[in-house]
Write an enzyme that holds these catalytic residues in place. Structure first.
Site, PDB file in Angstrom:
ATOM      1  N   ASP A   8      69.056  12.537 100.968  1.00  0.00           N
ATOM      2  CA  ASP A   8      69.411  13.624 100.055  1.00  0.00           C
ATOM      3  C   ASP A   8      70.555  13.129  99.164  1.00  0.00           C
ATOM      4  O   ASP A   8      70.999  11.962  99.285  1.00  0.00           O
ATOM      5  CB  ASP A   8      69.814  14.869 100.870  1.00  0.00           C
ATOM      6  CG  ASP A   8      69.676  16.154 100.074  1.00  0.00           C
ATOM      7  OD1 ASP A   8      69.374  16.105  98.867  1.00  0.00           O
ATOM      8  OD2 ASP A   8      69.896  17.235 100.667  1.00  0.00           O
ATOM      9  N   GLU A  10      73.399  15.472  97.825  1.00  0.00           N
ATOM     10  CA  GLU A  10      74.651  16.229  97.751  1.00  0.00           C
ATOM     11  C   GLU A  10      75.743  15.645  98.648  1.00  0.00           C
ATOM     12  O   GLU A  10      76.931  15.837  98.388  1.00  0.00           O
ATOM     13  CB  GLU A  10      74.412  17.695  98.137  1.00  0.00           C
ATOM     14  CG  GLU A  10      73.657  18.497  97.080  1.00  0.00           C
ATOM     15  CD  GLU A  10      72.153  18.372  97.178  1.00  0.00           C
ATOM     16  OE1 GLU A  10      71.657  17.514  97.958  1.00  0.00           O
ATOM     17  OE2 GLU A  10      71.458  19.137  96.484  1.00  0.00           O
ATOM     18  N   HIS A  60      65.650  14.702  97.808  1.00  0.00           N
ATOM     19  CA  HIS A  60      66.484  15.568  96.963  1.00  0.00           C
ATOM     20  C   HIS A  60      65.724  16.081  95.736  1.00  0.00           C
ATOM     21  O   HIS A  60      65.151  15.287  94.970  1.00  0.00           O
ATOM     22  CB  HIS A  60      67.726  14.809  96.486  1.00  0.00           C
ATOM     23  CG  HIS A  60      68.505  15.577  95.464  1.00  0.00           C
ATOM     24  ND1 HIS A  60      69.247  16.681  95.812  1.00  0.00           N
ATOM     25  CD2 HIS A  60      68.614  15.449  94.122  1.00  0.00           C
ATOM     26  CE1 HIS A  60      69.798  17.180  94.710  1.00  0.00           C
ATOM     27  NE2 HIS A  60      69.421  16.455  93.677  1.00  0.00           N
ATOM     28  N   HIS A 115      73.919  24.485 100.552  1.00  0.00           N
ATOM     29  CA  HIS A 115      72.758  25.342 100.323  1.00  0.00           C
ATOM     30  C   HIS A 115      71.751  25.063 101.437  1.00  0.00           C
ATOM     31  O   HIS A 115      71.935  24.121 102.215  1.00  0.00           O
ATOM     32  CB  HIS A 115      72.119  25.083  98.947  1.00  0.00           C
ATOM     33  CG  HIS A 115      71.555  23.709  98.784  1.00  0.00           C
ATOM     34  ND1 HIS A 115      72.322  22.612  98.501  1.00  0.00           N
ATOM     35  CD2 HIS A 115      70.289  23.248  98.898  1.00  0.00           C
ATOM     36  CE1 HIS A 115      71.549  21.540  98.432  1.00  0.00           C
ATOM     37  NE2 HIS A 115      70.309  21.894  98.672  1.00  0.00           N
ATOM     38  N   GLU A 134      69.514  22.674 106.397  1.00  0.00           N
ATOM     39  CA  GLU A 134      68.628  21.506 106.288  1.00  0.00           C
ATOM     40  C   GLU A 134      68.871  20.511 107.420  1.00  0.00           C
ATOM     41  O   GLU A 134      67.931  19.895 107.935  1.00  0.00           O
ATOM     42  CB  GLU A 134      68.825  20.837 104.920  1.00  0.00           C
ATOM     43  CG  GLU A 134      68.402  21.754 103.778  1.00  0.00           C
ATOM     44  CD  GLU A 134      68.723  21.201 102.398  1.00  0.00           C
ATOM     45  OE1 GLU A 134      68.816  19.962 102.243  1.00  0.00           O
ATOM     46  OE2 GLU A 134      68.884  22.002 101.458  1.00  0.00           O
TER      47      GLU A 134
HETATM   48 ZN   LIG Z   1      69.563  17.757  97.791  1.00  0.00          ZN
END
Ligand SMILES: [Zn+2]
Length: 271
Positions: A8, A10, A60, A115, A134
């Site tokens: 991912d 972030e 992502h 998120h 996640e």
């Molecule tokens: Zn992401």
């Protein structure tokens, strides 16, 4: 030894804003480079620890972030979407370890760019009364295949989120969240060195880390950011309305439950 990496963005050092994470962001290509380089550091560590096969799944946004010409030559990589297992596409029971790289805390918690699957739609996801983001759900998908999630990289809050689920997991904290859009970061050179070392440490102790399994049967509750999203998603026959922003459904199988979660998010997402 076969190693699976879900990558991912972030939780990558230096990434703090939509300008980095969104396709049309001015700094997106820079963030893609930083992400690919952190992935490569993880691949280096895996090779040093004895990995013979490494699969990277771009997890992502568009899932088309890894820069092909920069990806480590010893790894295969999946880019593109849709994918049935989304952030965990490609994993199966032949893998020995899973790594959640560049991951982030769930919605509603502290943690950079937090998120849960969709920052535009999802407020919270509960499975059998426990909140998961996640990190928890991706680790549990690996667990379905008997694969332990051995390393998570990201901010300190991503690290503590996984440690609550998998106490013996390794974490590489490449940045300290100050707030949702601000972090104190390791430089790329230092973050990559840390990830490489933590990958070696994690794979060396992988046999001590039990796969993370959420026991079934499953009662899933998904809450949306506002009632309009629930209204759009309630077309899926399996759901029962709990309140104006919350749906509940039941499933005996975790992957099926995950597919329903994704279906609800897709239905709820504004076109
Ligand atoms: Zn992401």
């Amino acid at each position: 030894m076969k190693v699976f990496i879900s990558a991912d963005m972030e939780g990558v050092a230096g990434v703090v804003h939509q300008e980095h994470t969104h396709r049309d962001g001015r700094e997106h290509d820079r963030a893609r480079t930083l992400m690919t380089e952190e992935v490569n550091a993880a691949v280096e560590g895996a090779l040093e620890a004895g990995a013979t096969e490494i699969l990277i799944n771009d997890s992502h946004g568009t899932m088309r972030n890894l820069i092909p010409e920069l990806v480590h030559n010893e790894a295969d990589y999946i880019i593109g979407s849709p994918k049935m297992l989304a952030m965990m596409q490609g994993i199966d029971s032949s893998y020995d370890a899973a790594i959640l790289l560049g991951h982030h805390a769930r919605m509603g918690q502290d943690g950079i760019l937090n998120h849960s699957f969709s920052g535009k739609v999802v407020q919270n996801i509960k499975v059998n009364g426990v909140d998961y983001g996640e990190i928890g759900i991706n680790a549990a998908i690996a667990g379905v295949f008997g694969v332990p999630a051995v390393l998570v990289t990201g901010c300190q809050h991503a690290a503590s989120e996984v440690e609550q689920l998998i106490p013996s997991v390794e974490t590489a904290i490449v940045k300290q969240t100050v707030n949702r859009y601000t972090s104190r970061n390791l430089t790329p050179v230092k973050s990559q060195a840390l990830i490489k070392q933590k990958m070696i440490d994690a794979l060396n102790k992988k046999d001590e880390i039990t796969p993370f399994v959420i026991e079934g049967p499953y009662v899933v509750e998904i809450s949306y950011l506002h009632a309009g999203f629930a209204d759009a998603a309630e077309v899926l026959p399996i759901v029962e309305k709990v309140d104006g922003v919350t749906h509940r459904f039941e499933s005996n199988d975790f992957i099926t439950a995950f597919r329903y979660i994704r279906s609800l998010i897709t239905l709820a997402s504004p076109v």
